[in-house]
Design an enzyme around this catalytic site. Sequence first.
Site, short mmCIF file in Angstrom:
data_model
loop_
_atom_site.label_atom_id
_atom_site.label_comp_id
_atom_site.label_asym_id
_atom_site.label_seq_id
_atom_site.Cartn_x
_atom_site.Cartn_y
_atom_site.Cartn_z
N GLU A 26 60.60 37.26 48.44
CA GLU A 26 61.08 38.60 48.78
C GLU A 26 62.43 38.51 49.49
O GLU A 26 62.70 37.54 50.19
CB GLU A 26 60.10 39.30 49.74
CG GLU A 26 58.78 39.60 49.11
CD GLU A 26 57.96 40.56 49.96
OE1 GLU A 26 58.55 41.42 50.64
OE2 GLU A 26 56.73 40.44 49.93
N LYS A 53 64.85 39.00 52.44
CA LYS A 53 64.64 39.10 53.89
C LYS A 53 65.71 40.03 54.46
O LYS A 53 66.88 39.69 54.52
CB LYS A 53 64.71 37.73 54.57
CG LYS A 53 64.37 37.79 56.07
CD LYS A 53 64.30 36.40 56.67
CE LYS A 53 63.65 36.37 58.06
NZ LYS A 53 64.23 37.20 59.07
N ARG A 94 57.56 45.47 66.57
CA ARG A 94 57.01 44.13 66.40
C ARG A 94 56.15 43.73 67.60
O ARG A 94 55.24 42.94 67.49
CB ARG A 94 58.23 43.20 66.30
CG ARG A 94 57.97 41.81 65.91
CD ARG A 94 59.30 41.08 66.07
NE ARG A 94 59.21 39.73 65.55
CZ ARG A 94 58.50 38.78 66.11
NH1 ARG A 94 57.78 39.01 67.19
NH2 ARG A 94 58.50 37.57 65.58
N GLU A 151 60.47 46.58 56.80
CA GLU A 151 61.66 46.30 57.61
C GLU A 151 62.57 47.52 57.48
O GLU A 151 62.96 47.89 56.37
CB GLU A 151 62.34 45.03 57.09
CG GLU A 151 63.43 44.50 57.97
CD GLU A 151 62.94 43.61 59.12
OE1 GLU A 151 61.71 43.47 59.30
OE2 GLU A 151 63.79 43.07 59.83
N PHE A 196 56.75 45.90 52.88
CA PHE A 196 56.44 44.58 52.33
C PHE A 196 54.98 44.14 52.47
O PHE A 196 54.58 43.15 51.89
CB PHE A 196 57.40 43.50 52.85
CG PHE A 196 57.47 43.35 54.35
CD1 PHE A 196 56.41 42.82 55.07
CD2 PHE A 196 58.63 43.71 55.04
CE1 PHE A 196 56.49 42.65 56.44
CE2 PHE A 196 58.71 43.55 56.42
CZ PHE A 196 57.64 43.02 57.12
N ARG A 198 51.99 32.12 63.08
CA ARG A 198 53.09 31.62 62.26
C ARG A 198 52.52 30.55 61.34
O ARG A 198 52.12 29.49 61.80
CB ARG A 198 54.18 31.03 63.18
CG ARG A 198 55.51 30.78 62.49
CD ARG A 198 56.56 30.30 63.48
NE ARG A 198 56.99 31.30 64.44
CZ ARG A 198 57.87 32.27 64.19
NH1 ARG A 198 58.41 32.39 62.99
NH2 ARG A 198 58.20 33.13 65.14
N LYS A 249 60.35 31.23 55.58
CA LYS A 249 61.66 31.88 55.52
C LYS A 249 62.77 30.87 55.26
O LYS A 249 62.68 29.72 55.68
CB LYS A 249 61.94 32.67 56.80
CG LYS A 249 61.97 31.87 58.07
CD LYS A 249 62.32 32.79 59.26
CE LYS A 249 62.00 32.13 60.57
NZ LYS A 249 62.37 32.91 61.73
P1 ATP Z 1 63.81 36.50 62.58
O1 ATP Z 1 64.32 36.46 63.98
O2 ATP Z 1 64.29 35.41 61.68
O3 ATP Z 1 63.83 37.84 61.94
P2 ATP Z 1 61.17 36.66 63.56
O4 ATP Z 1 60.87 35.66 64.61
O5 ATP Z 1 61.37 38.06 63.96
O6 ATP Z 1 62.34 36.10 62.68
P3 ATP Z 1 59.77 35.50 61.45
O7 ATP Z 1 58.33 35.38 61.25
O8 ATP Z 1 60.47 34.28 61.80
O9 ATP Z 1 60.02 36.64 62.52
O10 ATP Z 1 60.43 36.08 60.15
C1 ATP Z 1 59.84 37.16 59.54
C2 ATP Z 1 60.61 38.40 59.92
O11 ATP Z 1 61.48 38.75 58.87
C3 ATP Z 1 59.68 39.55 60.08
O12 ATP Z 1 59.31 39.69 61.43
C4 ATP Z 1 60.46 40.74 59.57
O13 ATP Z 1 61.05 41.40 60.68
C5 ATP Z 1 61.58 40.16 58.75
N1 ATP Z 1 61.50 40.50 57.31
C6 ATP Z 1 62.53 40.98 56.59
N2 ATP Z 1 62.18 41.14 55.31
C7 ATP Z 1 60.90 40.76 55.18
C8 ATP Z 1 59.99 40.68 54.08
N3 ATP Z 1 60.34 41.03 52.85
N4 ATP Z 1 58.75 40.21 54.33
C9 ATP Z 1 58.39 39.84 55.58
N5 ATP Z 1 59.20 39.88 56.66
C10 ATP Z 1 60.46 40.33 56.46
#
Ligand code: ATP
Length: 582
Positions: A249, A251, A271, A301, A341, A416, A422
């Site tokens: 997907e 991001k 979040r 998102e 998503f 996690r 990612k």
């Molecule tokens: P980051 O700071 O890289 O956004 P994070 O710590 O908030 O990461 P991670 O689990 O590392 O969270 O990365 C997933 C994050 O990516 C999710 O919290 C969401 O906010 C974002 N995101 C964007 N697009 C998508 C998607 N298609 N599917 C899932 N998560 C997504």
Amino acid sequence: MQFSKVCLVFDAMEETASRLALTDLLAKLFSETDKTEVKKLVYLCQGRISPQHTGIELGMGEKLAEQAISLASGAKAEEIEKLYKKSGDLGNTAQEVLAKRTQHSLTQHELTIAKVYDNFYKIATISGQGSQDTKIKLLAELLVNSAETEPKTIIRFVTGRLRLGTADATILDALSVLKTGTKELRPSLERAYNLTSDLGLIAEIFYKDGLTGIEKIIPIPLNPIRPALAERLADAAAIIEKLGECVVEAKYDGFRLQCHKDGDNVAIYSRKQEPMTHMFPDLVQAIKQQVKVKTAIFEGEAIAFDEDTQSYLPFQTTITRKRKHGVSAKAKEIPLVLFAFELLYADGIDYTQKPFHERRQKLEKIIKNGKIIQHSKIITAKTPEQLQIFFDECVANGLEGIIAKDVNALYIAGARKFAWIKLKRSYQGNLADTIDAVVVGFYRGKGKRTEFGFGGLLTAVYDDESNTFKTIAKVGTGFTEEQMQWFNDTLSKIAVKEKPKNVESNIEPDLWVTPQLVVTLTADEITRSPTHTCAMKNVEGLALRFPRLTQIREDKNATDATTEKEIVDLFNLQKNIQLRDA
Ligand code: ATP
């Protein structure tokens, strides 16, 4: 239960940093608590009176608390102010002043958990004309009836200064220890907590119906679910090697929102489970129109979209909508698109327990693709090349990168895992991702920076095993003048005299702060360090080389920051990237 018993345990908890000792203290306290009061006690242990998503916060100002102390003790406001200046702790001052009362009122009652909690609850929820006076009276009533260390605990609690250091995980461990003497029930309790975000509710169900009750818990509309999180791998090849054929997907670099629809009721959470419904009136409407079932919980998102340039705007722009004022003006100025998503629940069915392909199929069926809510962009990749092409396309469109998802994996709330992986567009240097670090101290400015009173940050990552924060970087660059001013104002408010007991540091900043503010850092790489305590073994820890501030992450709690374990994984990942590029 008498409140004095709780205070004795809280006193002991404030003295210890050991997670094991905290668990035992809590388990003992729980063993003396019955099912009618355990919910209230658990909230108090969390330093709250209600779960975060209810939006009910106590946070009473010190001035009001001083007036209540004055009313309860008969001491003059100036005297209290003077003593407070000397002690630097309003809780200690309250205890001192109230201990001096010569006469105890004949009508004095022993405080119970229920009485204290109920007054706190009223203080937090009462509003309107005359509410300030009522708050003072409610607090004074507790103080009049308090003895020994109770005034200290009460005042520290209402002013947000009680430092118990209890992580949610410690409370879950204590509940398990209470029933079995070991932590063996923690995974079941944690699962239920991750699905409901309400630790008081979990404890209450556990007391009433035991493990069977806990195992029956499924998502509850209007109770946020703690988010699933993504792991990292170095590149497309590593992802395909790990997942095989997978979905990929886009991001989006926006703001993660969890949307709940329960008939006509709609709620939106951040979040970290904060209520955000009032910030997104346009999205509330869209949920009512585009979601075709009666009850649903889904995630997406939210990203600002510029119609003129047909481009996405970054996280910082999206977050400006968070400001409370001018919400509808902002909604017009920066229209949001929510890329849905994940589907977690629909009409009585717990979709967290279904594999991704089923969740996605249902999501596309029940959420109509429209102007505001759109399905996230998704492809299937069998080979690293297919994944790479999609990644490059996303990056070219101004997106952050991709998230690859295991088609057969369940939605694992609050963890996690490699069910999601990612891959972000490359950062400068060899670092595979940004770091979300917690501010634990700051430095006063030198030279030009003197005028802001701010010279830089001491930052740390989170060790979720020991519930401590371990330093990883001193950050002196990347700040705008506006941010320096903001840091100085914000950090001065949470500055504390001594190093917080949950911080492990060999470095002494000019001022320590309570670990609660999260900042995103980028750096050239992770290096070994003789000073920083992150992943410290023998005499070496890990640190960031040339760290720079990129963002302030108000949507994350301190315990959502990058963990020590993730830093170790990133350090190993970095070695792979360096080998690959050599
Ligand atoms: P980051 O700071 O890289 O956004 P994070 O710590 O908030 O990461 P991670 O689990 O590392 O969270 O990365 C997933 C994050 O990516 C999710 O919290 C969401 O906010 C974002 N995101 C964007 N697009 C998508 C998607 N298609 N599917 C899932 N998560 C997504």
